[in-house]
Design a protein around this motif. Structure first.
Motif, PDB file in Angstrom:
ATOM      1  N   GLY A  77      -9.347   3.398 -11.493  1.00 50.99           N
ATOM      2  CA  GLY A  77      -8.574   2.864 -10.376  1.00 50.99           C
ATOM      3  C   GLY A  77      -7.106   3.057 -10.659  1.00 50.99           C
ATOM      4  N   TRP A  78      -6.275   2.578  -9.766  1.00 50.25           N
ATOM      5  CA  TRP A  78      -4.824   2.593  -9.948  1.00 50.25           C
ATOM      6  C   TRP A  78      -4.326   1.152 -10.054  1.00 50.25           C
ATOM      7  N   LEU A  79      -3.611   0.883 -11.156  1.00 48.35           N
ATOM      8  CA  LEU A  79      -2.885  -0.385 -11.267  1.00 48.35           C
ATOM      9  C   LEU A  79      -1.468  -0.136 -10.763  1.00 48.35           C
ATOM     10  N   SER A 131      11.288  -0.195  -6.935  1.00 48.48           N
ATOM     11  CA  SER A 131      10.395   0.874  -7.422  1.00 48.48           C
ATOM     12  C   SER A 131       8.942   0.474  -7.323  1.00 48.48           C
ATOM     13  N   ARG A 132       8.107   1.504  -7.177  1.00 49.62           N
ATOM     14  CA  ARG A 132       6.658   1.312  -7.111  1.00 49.62           C
ATOM     15  C   ARG A 132       6.067   2.257  -8.143  1.00 49.62           C
ATOM     16  N   TYR A 133       5.347   1.717  -9.115  1.00 53.33           N
ATOM     17  CA  TYR A 133       4.749   2.528 -10.171  1.00 53.33           C
ATOM     18  C   TYR A 133       3.235   2.324 -10.181  1.00 53.33           C
ATOM     19  N   TYR A 134       2.520   3.327 -10.680  1.00 51.28           N
ATOM     20  CA  TYR A 134       1.061   3.228 -10.841  1.00 51.28           C
ATOM     21  C   TYR A 134       0.673   3.834 -12.183  1.00 51.28           C
ATOM     22  N   VAL A 135      -0.350   3.256 -12.809  1.00 49.23           N
ATOM     23  CA  VAL A 135      -1.022   3.900 -13.939  1.00 49.23           C
ATOM     24  C   VAL A 135      -2.525   3.860 -13.669  1.00 49.23           C
ATOM     25  N   ALA A 195      -0.163   8.824 -14.177  1.00 48.94           N
ATOM     26  CA  ALA A 195       0.867   7.827 -13.828  1.00 48.94           C
ATOM     27  C   ALA A 195       1.654   8.379 -12.648  1.00 48.94           C
ATOM     28  N   LEU A 196       2.199   7.489 -11.830  1.00 49.38           N
ATOM     29  CA  LEU A 196       3.002   7.880 -10.672  1.00 49.38           C
ATOM     30  C   LEU A 196       4.247   7.010 -10.614  1.00 49.38           C
ATOM     31  N   CYS A 197       5.391   7.671 -10.493  1.00 49.12           N
ATOM     32  CA  CYS A 197       6.663   6.962 -10.310  1.00 49.12           C
ATOM     33  C   CYS A 197       7.064   7.142  -8.845  1.00 49.12           C
ATOM     34  N   SER A 198       7.010   6.054  -8.081  1.00 45.79           N
ATOM     35  CA  SER A 198       7.415   6.116  -6.687  1.00 45.79           C
ATOM     36  C   SER A 198       8.487   5.059  -6.446  1.00 45.79           C
ATOM     37  N   MET A 199       8.767   4.819  -5.161  1.00 50.92           N
ATOM     38  CA  MET A 199       9.859   3.884  -4.873  1.00 50.92           C
ATOM     39  C   MET A 199       9.738   3.358  -3.460  1.00 50.92           C
ATOM     40  N   ARG A 200      10.533   2.347  -3.135  1.00 54.41           N
ATOM     41  CA  ARG A 200      10.642   1.846  -1.773  1.00 54.41           C
ATOM     42  C   ARG A 200      12.075   1.948  -1.286  1.00 54.41           C
ATOM     43  N   ASN A 218       0.209  20.971   2.516  1.00 54.75           N
ATOM     44  CA  ASN A 218      -0.716  19.837   2.615  1.00 54.75           C
ATOM     45  C   ASN A 218      -0.019  18.516   2.346  1.00 54.75           C
ATOM     46  N   TYR A 219       0.906  18.505   1.394  1.00 57.77           N
ATOM     47  CA  TYR A 219       1.555  17.239   1.053  1.00 57.77           C
ATOM     48  C   TYR A 219       2.456  16.759   2.208  1.00 57.77           C
ATOM     49  N   VAL A 220       3.219  17.699   2.800  1.00 61.30           N
ATOM     50  CA  VAL A 220       4.126  17.279   3.895  1.00 61.30           C
ATOM     51  C   VAL A 220       3.336  17.027   5.171  1.00 61.30           C
ATOM     52  N   ARG A 229       0.815  -1.207   0.000  1.00 67.65           N
ATOM     53  CA  ARG A 229       0.000   0.000   0.000  1.00 67.65           C
ATOM     54  C   ARG A 229       0.845   1.250   0.000  1.00 67.65           C
ATOM     55  N   ALA A 230       0.738   2.023   1.083  1.00 66.67           N
ATOM     56  CA  ALA A 230       1.269   3.391   1.053  1.00 66.67           C
ATOM     57  C   ALA A 230       2.798   3.435   1.039  1.00 66.67           C
ATOM     58  N   GLY A 231       3.309   4.611   0.664  1.00 66.85           N
ATOM     59  CA  GLY A 231       4.758   4.731   0.581  1.00 66.85           C
ATOM     60  C   GLY A 231       5.326   6.015   1.166  1.00 66.85           C
ATOM     61  N   VAL A 232       4.467   6.992   1.473  1.00 73.49           N
ATOM     62  CA  VAL A 232       4.976   8.302   1.900  1.00 73.49           C
ATOM     63  C   VAL A 232       4.474   8.625   3.304  1.00 73.49           C
ATOM     64  N   LEU A 233       5.423   8.951   4.202  1.00 69.72           N
ATOM     65  CA  LEU A 233       5.078   9.266   5.593  1.00 69.72           C
ATOM     66  C   LEU A 233       5.272  10.750   5.865  1.00 69.72           C
ATOM     67  N   PRO A 283      -8.547   9.035  -1.999  1.00 66.87           N
ATOM     68  CA  PRO A 283      -7.796   8.506  -3.133  1.00 66.87           C
ATOM     69  C   PRO A 283      -6.302   8.671  -2.833  1.00 66.87           C
ATOM     70  N   PRO A 284      -5.455   7.702  -3.157  1.00 65.75           N
ATOM     71  CA  PRO A 284      -4.041   7.725  -2.740  1.00 65.75           C
ATOM     72  C   PRO A 284      -3.207   8.828  -3.389  1.00 65.75           C
ATOM     73  N   THR A 285      -3.800   9.636  -4.254  1.00 63.03           N
ATOM     74  CA  THR A 285      -3.045  10.660  -4.987  1.00 63.03           C
ATOM     75  C   THR A 285      -2.298  11.628  -4.063  1.00 63.03           C
ATOM     76  N   GLY A 286      -2.891  11.907  -2.904  1.00 65.69           N
ATOM     77  CA  GLY A 286      -2.249  12.858  -2.001  1.00 65.69           C
ATOM     78  C   GLY A 286      -1.396  12.205  -0.929  1.00 65.69           C
ATOM     79  N   ALA A 287      -1.298  10.862  -0.990  1.00 64.70           N
ATOM     80  CA  ALA A 287      -0.491  10.086  -0.017  1.00 64.70           C
ATOM     81  C   ALA A 287      -0.932  10.377   1.411  1.00 64.70           C
ATOM     82  N   GLU A 306      13.138  11.531  -6.968  1.00 64.06           N
ATOM     83  CA  GLU A 306      11.921  11.936  -6.235  1.00 64.06           C
ATOM     84  C   GLU A 306      10.684  11.370  -6.935  1.00 64.06           C
ATOM     85  N   LEU A 307       9.534  11.486  -6.279  1.00 61.23           N
ATOM     86  CA  LEU A 307       8.291  10.987  -6.871  1.00 61.23           C
ATOM     87  C   LEU A 307       7.881  11.870  -8.041  1.00 61.23           C
ATOM     88  N   ILE A 308       7.337  11.242  -9.069  1.00 64.52           N
ATOM     89  CA  ILE A 308       6.870  11.973 -10.247  1.00 64.52           C
ATOM     90  C   ILE A 308       5.387  11.693 -10.446  1.00 64.52           C
TER      91      ILE A 308
HETATM   92  C1  PHB Z   1       3.497   4.769  -3.055  1.00 63.69           C
HETATM   93  O1  PHB Z   1       4.737   4.826  -3.078  1.00 63.69           O
HETATM   94  O2  PHB Z   1       2.871   3.693  -2.945  1.00 63.69           O
HETATM   95  C2  PHB Z   1       2.707   6.047  -3.176  1.00 63.69           C
HETATM   96  C3  PHB Z   1       3.371   7.260  -3.076  1.00 63.69           C
HETATM   97  C4  PHB Z   1       2.642   8.446  -3.186  1.00 63.69           C
HETATM   98  C5  PHB Z   1       1.279   8.387  -3.398  1.00 63.69           C
HETATM   99  C6  PHB Z   1       0.612   7.165  -3.492  1.00 63.69           C
HETATM  100  C7  PHB Z   1       1.333   5.988  -3.380  1.00 63.69           C
HETATM  101  O3  PHB Z   1       0.567   9.555  -3.530  1.00 63.69           O
END
Ligand code: PHB
Ligand code: FAS
Length: 390
Positions: A184-186, A219-223, A209-214, A384-386, A45-49, A292-296, A198-200
């Motif tokens: 939805g998000w795949l 890497s963790r990606y979504y479309v 699309a979202l480029c994230s990571m662990r 808001n994001y931080v 699931r989530a990736g940003v604290l 929705p996970p867009t805002g983490a 950094e996240l894109i």
């Molecule tokens: C994730 O890394 O899973 C992630 C990061 C930021 C988001 C949603 C998911 O907004």
């Protein structure tokens, strides 16, 4: 019959963090979890604290690995119109940053700390029923083939959106607010280096699309996909091709592909139930609200709910005052609704909506153009994001 002071339903981040805070304060608690620990850890699931979440984990002694492996991020990138636009979160939020560290690892750290302290988590405790949540609350459940009864002073419903707690409150006592999204998000997890530092977050006419990571090697990606899509319908190659189509060429060329470790589709919804308390039952985290996970925000809202509820419980057991508990729902909901607004705004600005038309697409681009050229707008996004202070 078993007895405890606080019965916690659910061993996700909310339940485990609340249990850790209560245990540290000497308040007896038992967690009742329907799945196995392995199953809880298998969910990606989530990736940003937010800083507040990190501070709470540190307070309960669960930040050693987080400090060693977590990635401090001072900015994010927005991709649109074929270009990258960096948002300097640290500059625009007065010095605050976020930490990239997977929810799976947060859950693992909390589980291990709880087990080391000998605190009780009953896994594979199924068919939980909440009784007498007004006065003398009890939780019954099936464990090892027999029914167990757990008497308590309070119940913390930390059992997520599909849990039993919210459903145990009479419908007449609740108001529900919901907005479903037509997509939805795949998500795909792979042991490949991330496309960037950094996240894109990418807005593209084909979809978000979202480029994230662990970590630097995972890497963790979504479309964005149709709400009816299933992960089984997407080959790894199809995913990588679609992801790269939605990214600026400068980024697409940096994407390292590889075999997926995990692939799943998450439905997107905005949901809040009011109030978050009924008698001796308190709802925390996804049991009370979904973003929705867009805002983490999902995991971070679970942490802030837990913070407010814990402070109320500590005041009750320490001074026999109910002020904090009586104020819990309103205090938690104020933060929840701010996060709902922010997550809805991020989702509305970055995703392709089937019915938005060309005017709607131009509005999105105008929003992003303004955002990336206005200090005031970037400050609003950054704070808001931080995460606003708890
Ligand atoms: C994730 O890394 O899973 C992630 C990061 C930021 C988001 C949603 C998911 O907004
Ligand atoms: P959880 O759902 O994590 O935990 C609830 C626990 O209760 C589970 O272990 C469950 O097994 C247990 N339970 C349920 N019913 C029970 C019952 N009847 N009896 C006993 N136990 C029961 N957030 C982000 O910030 N970024 C993301 O990318 C992101 N992706 C997500 C993807 C998916 C598929 C989902 C569902 C959520 C995602 N979220 C994301 C949000 C997510 O991280 C949640 O906000 C977070 O897990 C909330 O934690 P909890 O409230 O503890 O709920």
């Amino acid at each position: 019959m078993m007895r405890t002071q606080v019965a916690i339903v659910g061993a996700g981040p909310a339940g485990l963090l609340l249990g850790a805070l209560l245990g540290q304060a000497g308040i007896d608690n038992v967690i009742v979890e329907r799945s196995s620990a392995a199953h809880v850890l298998s969910r990606i699931r989530a990736g940003v604290l937010e800083r507040g979440t990190v501070d709470l984990l540190r307070r309960v002694g669960c930040a050693v690995r987080l400090d060693a492996e977590g990635l401090i991020h001072e900015g994010i990138d927005l991709a649109f119109d074929g270009a990258l636009h960096r948002i300097d979160l640290k500059h625009h939020s007065g010095g605050r940053t976020v930490t990239v560290y997977g929810q799976t690892e947060v859950t693992r750290d909390l589980m291990e700390a709880r087990s080391a302290l000998g605190q009780q988590t009953l896994y594979e405790a199924t068919d939980a029923v909440l009784h007498d949540i007004g006065e003398k609350p009890r939780v019954t459940f099936q464990k090892d083939g027999r029914e167990v009864e757990l008497a308590c002073d309070f119940i913390a419903g930390c059992d997520g959106f599909h849990g039993v707690s919210r459903q145990s409150i009479p419908a007449s006592a609740l108001r529900q607010f919901e907005r479903a999204y037509p997509f939805g998000w795949l998500g795909l997890l792979a042991d490949v280096p991330p496309a960037g530092d950094e996240l894109i977050y990418a807005r593209h006419e084909r979809g978000f699309a979202l480029c994230s990571m662990r970590s630097s090697s995972r890497s963790r990606y979504y479309v964005q996909v149709d709400a009816s899509d299933r992960a089984e319908g997407w080959s790894d190659d199809a995913f990588w091709d679609e992801l790269r189509r939605r990214l600026p060429e400068s980024v697409a060329g940096q994407v390292t592909t590889g075999p997926s470790i995990e692939k799943s589709v998450a439905a997107l919804r905005s949901f809040v139930v009011e109030p978050l308390r009924h008698g001796a039952l308190f709802l925390c985290g996804d049991a009370g609200h979904i973003v929705p996970p867009t805002g983490a925000k999902g995991l971070n809202l679970a942490a802030s709910d837990v913070h407010y509820l814990f402070e109320g419980l500590r005041e009750f057991y320490g001074e026999r005052s109910t002020g904090g508990l009586d104020a819990y729902s309103a205090k938690a909901l104020a933060r929840v609704w701010n996060a709902e607004r922010f997550s809805w705004w991020m989702t509305s600005t970055l995703h392709r909506f089937p019915d938005q038309g060309e005017f709607g697409q131009r509005l999105q681009l105008a929003e992003l153009d303004y955002l990336t050229q206005s200090d005031a707008a970037m400050s609003a996004l950054a704070e808001n994001y931080v995460g606003l202070p708890l």
